[in-house]
Structures are given as C-alpha cells and as structure tokens.
Design a protein around this motif. Structure first.
Motif, mmCIF file in Angstrom:
data_model
loop_
_atom_site.group_PDB
_atom_site.id
_atom_site.type_symbol
_atom_site.label_atom_id
_atom_site.label_comp_id
_atom_site.label_asym_id
_atom_site.label_seq_id
_atom_site.Cartn_x
_atom_site.Cartn_y
_atom_site.Cartn_z
ATOM 1 N N ASN A 97 0.805 -1.225 0.000
ATOM 2 C CA ASN A 97 0.000 0.000 0.000
ATOM 3 C C ASN A 97 0.839 1.277 0.000
ATOM 4 O OD1 ASN A 97 -2.551 1.140 -0.235
ATOM 5 N ND2 ASN A 97 -2.811 1.366 1.970
ATOM 6 N N LYS A 98 1.954 1.250 -0.714
ATOM 7 C CA LYS A 98 2.785 2.443 -0.865
ATOM 8 C C LYS A 98 3.396 2.432 -2.268
ATOM 9 C CE LYS A 98 6.617 5.093 1.152
ATOM 10 N NZ LYS A 98 7.681 5.125 2.201
ATOM 11 N N VAL A 99 2.864 3.300 -3.132
ATOM 12 C CA VAL A 99 3.329 3.365 -4.512
ATOM 13 C C VAL A 99 3.624 4.815 -4.895
ATOM 14 C CG1 VAL A 99 2.099 1.292 -5.260
ATOM 15 C CG2 VAL A 99 0.954 3.506 -5.400
ATOM 16 N N LYS A 100 4.466 4.966 -5.898
ATOM 17 C CA LYS A 100 4.826 6.302 -6.363
ATOM 18 C C LYS A 100 3.827 6.792 -7.401
ATOM 19 C CE LYS A 100 8.693 8.936 -8.349
ATOM 20 N NZ LYS A 100 10.084 8.826 -8.865
ATOM 21 N N ASN A 101 3.341 8.001 -7.212
ATOM 22 C CA ASN A 101 2.474 8.652 -8.180
ATOM 23 C C ASN A 101 3.356 9.239 -9.282
ATOM 24 O OD1 ASN A 101 0.871 10.621 -9.573
ATOM 25 N ND2 ASN A 101 -0.525 10.712 -7.824
ATOM 26 N N GLN A 102 3.249 8.705 -10.491
ATOM 27 C CA GLN A 102 4.107 9.147 -11.580
ATOM 28 C C GLN A 102 3.819 10.579 -12.013
ATOM 29 O OE1 GLN A 102 4.639 6.488 -14.887
ATOM 30 N NE2 GLN A 102 4.386 4.668 -13.625
ATOM 31 N N GLU A 103 2.663 11.075 -11.705
ATOM 32 C CA GLU A 103 2.303 12.445 -12.078
ATOM 33 C C GLU A 103 2.862 13.466 -11.093
ATOM 34 O OE1 GLU A 103 0.449 13.460 -14.926
ATOM 35 O OE2 GLU A 103 0.988 11.400 -15.467
ATOM 36 N N SER A 104 2.773 13.178 -9.802
ATOM 37 C CA SER A 104 3.199 14.142 -8.780
ATOM 38 C C SER A 104 4.591 13.856 -8.230
ATOM 39 C CB SER A 104 2.195 14.143 -7.621
ATOM 40 O OG SER A 104 2.261 12.924 -6.901
ATOM 41 N N GLY A 105 5.045 12.608 -8.391
ATOM 42 C CA GLY A 105 6.325 12.218 -7.820
ATOM 43 C C GLY A 105 6.247 11.857 -6.348
ATOM 44 N N GLU A 106 5.069 11.972 -5.761
ATOM 45 C CA GLU A 106 4.891 11.669 -4.344
ATOM 46 C C GLU A 106 4.408 10.227 -4.157
ATOM 47 O OE1 GLU A 106 2.119 14.582 -2.999
ATOM 48 O OE2 GLU A 106 3.546 16.249 -3.139
ATOM 49 N N PHE A 107 4.602 9.691 -2.947
ATOM 50 C CA PHE A 107 4.125 8.359 -2.632
ATOM 51 C C PHE A 107 2.759 8.446 -1.958
ATOM 52 C CE2 PHE A 107 8.537 7.455 -3.346
ATOM 53 C CZ PHE A 107 8.557 6.146 -3.826
ATOM 54 N N GLY A 108 1.939 7.444 -2.247
ATOM 55 C CA GLY A 108 0.613 7.403 -1.653
ATOM 56 C C GLY A 108 0.115 5.975 -1.587
ATOM 57 N N THR A 109 -1.104 5.795 -1.097
ATOM 58 C CA THR A 109 -1.717 4.476 -1.073
ATOM 59 C C THR A 109 -2.057 4.048 -2.495
ATOM 60 O OG1 THR A 109 -3.976 5.320 -0.862
ATOM 61 C CG2 THR A 109 -2.720 4.989 1.183
ATOM 62 N N VAL A 110 -2.214 2.759 -2.692
ATOM 63 C CA VAL A 110 -2.547 2.275 -4.037
ATOM 64 C C VAL A 110 -3.887 2.845 -4.511
ATOM 65 C CG1 VAL A 110 -2.885 0.264 -5.506
ATOM 66 C CG2 VAL A 110 -1.212 0.174 -3.657
ATOM 67 N N PRO A 111 -4.973 2.723 -3.722
ATOM 68 C CA PRO A 111 -6.235 3.303 -4.202
ATOM 69 C C PRO A 111 -6.179 4.820 -4.317
ATOM 70 C CG PRO A 111 -6.492 2.411 -1.980
ATOM 71 C CD PRO A 111 -5.170 1.955 -2.476
ATOM 72 N N GLY A 112 -5.411 5.476 -3.439
ATOM 73 C CA GLY A 112 -5.298 6.934 -3.513
ATOM 74 C C GLY A 112 -4.628 7.396 -4.795
ATOM 75 N N VAL A 113 -3.561 6.717 -5.177
ATOM 76 C CA VAL A 113 -2.871 7.078 -6.424
ATOM 77 C C VAL A 113 -3.747 6.743 -7.627
ATOM 78 C CG1 VAL A 113 -0.860 6.575 -7.874
ATOM 79 C CG2 VAL A 113 -0.579 6.873 -5.406
ATOM 80 N N ALA A 114 -4.447 5.607 -7.567
ATOM 81 C CA ALA A 114 -5.359 5.254 -8.656
ATOM 82 C C ALA A 114 -6.442 6.316 -8.830
ATOM 83 C CB ALA A 114 -5.999 3.892 -8.387
ATOM 84 N N ARG A 115 -6.974 6.805 -7.731
ATOM 85 C CA ARG A 115 -8.001 7.854 -7.815
ATOM 86 C C ARG A 115 -7.428 9.135 -8.428
ATOM 87 N NH1 ARG A 115 -12.731 6.810 -5.151
ATOM 88 N NH2 ARG A 115 -12.700 5.080 -3.643
#
Length: 222
Positions: free
Chosen positions: A72-90
């Motif tokens: 449950n910790k992935v990198k958001n390719q758009e923002s460069g920040e890390f977030g939860t999997v569902p949070g980044v998907a949203r």
C-alpha cells in the motif's frame, strides 16, 4: 438513501473508445503471490460490498510493491509523491491517466470475489499484465471490461519497472488467439522497447470489452 455508505447506485462503465491504450502508468508492479484477498480484502471491508466506491478503498492494499517491498505504498508518476494504491489510482483517474497493474504468477488466485475485478475498473484500470492468471479471476476481469494479458515470455516481467509507462497496441484488430504488443517507455530514460502479450478472449468476450462490460453488452442486446 443517497447518503448511505453501504449502498450505492452504479453508473455503467464507459465503453471502449476504439483506440489503443497509450502511455498508461504502471500503478503497481506486484511481487509474489497476489490473491483476490490481496486485491480486495475481506474482513471489515465486507460491510461496503454494496458501495463500490467505498470498498474500492481497499484495492490492492495487500499487494507487495516490487519497487520497495512494501504494501500500500506506490509512487504517483504524475506528482512524484508516494501514496496508497487506491489513492494514487483515484488521482490518475481524476487526471484522466490510464493505468495498468503488472503481476506475477497465478494472479487472482483464491476466492472468486467479483469486487477484485470491479474495483480496478471503477478506479480507472485498463489492463492487468501478468505471468499467469487464476482462471476465474481472468474471466471476472473480462466481464468488467479490463484486459487480462499474459507475458508471451514470462521473463519480460523483469524488464518492466513500476515507474514505466505502457502502451497496448493492436486493440483495433483484437481477435481470438491473436497476441497484442506492449510498448514500454522506461522511466530511466532508456529507449522504448516492445514485447508480446497473449490474451484469451473469445468472440463474445471481445464484445464485452467493446461495450465496456458484460452487463453493458447484455443490456445493449435486449
């Protein structure tokens, strides 16, 4: 009730737009076993079974990210920040960014829970690309308009990172038994490369994909 956190009226999923999938983000490259319980956890989450948006907050929160060994910790390719999997998907969905999941062997094994396919579709997922699938989960993904694809060469799993971008080519000529092409744009700046992936759609399942889901197709056929 419109304010219920347990029941939700669903809108139909959008039909396929007739185009290849271009420049999709890898939401997560899952490492090792990824059962339907890793994809859509049970327990207290089951009270939200009738509310797809709420239960989608458990999507893939049990999957191990190959990039960092964490859940449950992935990198958001758009923002460069890390977030939860569902949070980044949203966030990707809000930005109009398609995303895919990279999986290991026998992805989706375990109980045949429908939410493990509904949640990725709801949050904007376009394809799950793995070494192999559990058969029932593979069919469930097709029912929801998601592409379940397998590496023609399983070693190609190791060539893709969780930060890469993926294009899926050949959808306009999707036919039973015909492989598709994946173009990978590495995040490290190296040249793009192409690999082959297999699909097991039959003619009827291709119609599900084009309609956006099996339910959409059934409704249009009435």
């Amino acid at each position: 009730s419109p304010t219920s956190d347990r029941l939700q009226i669903l809108d139909p999923f959008a039909p396929w737009d007739g185009q290849d999938i271009q420049n999709a983000a890898v939401l997560i490259k899952a490492k090792g076993k990824c059962t339907t319980d890793h994809i859509s956890m049970a327990g207290p989450w089951l009270k939200y079974r009738g509310h797809l948006d709420n239960i989608s907050n458990n999507m893939l929160i049990g999957a191990v990210n190959s990039q960092n060994g964490e859940v449950n910790k992935v990198k958001n390719q758009e923002s460069g920040e890390f977030g939860t999997v569902p949070g980044v998907a949203r966030d990707y969905k809000k930005r109009g960014v398609s995303w895919v999941v990279i999986g290991d062997e026998n992805y989706g094994e375990g109980s045949s829970r429908e939410h493990a396919a509904l949640e990725p579709r709801h949050l904007g997922g376009r394809a799950i690309i793995t070494k192999s699938f559990a058969r029932i989960h593979e069919t469930n993904l097709k029912k929801q308009g998601i592409l379940p694809l397998t590496f023609a060469d399983p070693a190609d799993y190791d060539r893709i990172s969780g930060d890469d971008r993926i294009s899926i080519l050949g959808l306009t000529s999707l036919t039973p038994g015909k492989p598709l092409t994946i173009r990978v744009q590495p995040a490290n700046g190296k040249p793009a490369f192409e690999i082959k992936v297999n699909q097991t759609f039959n003619e009827g399942q291709i119609e599900w994909f084009k309609a956006g889901s099996a339910l959409n197709y059934m409704k249009s056929s009435l």
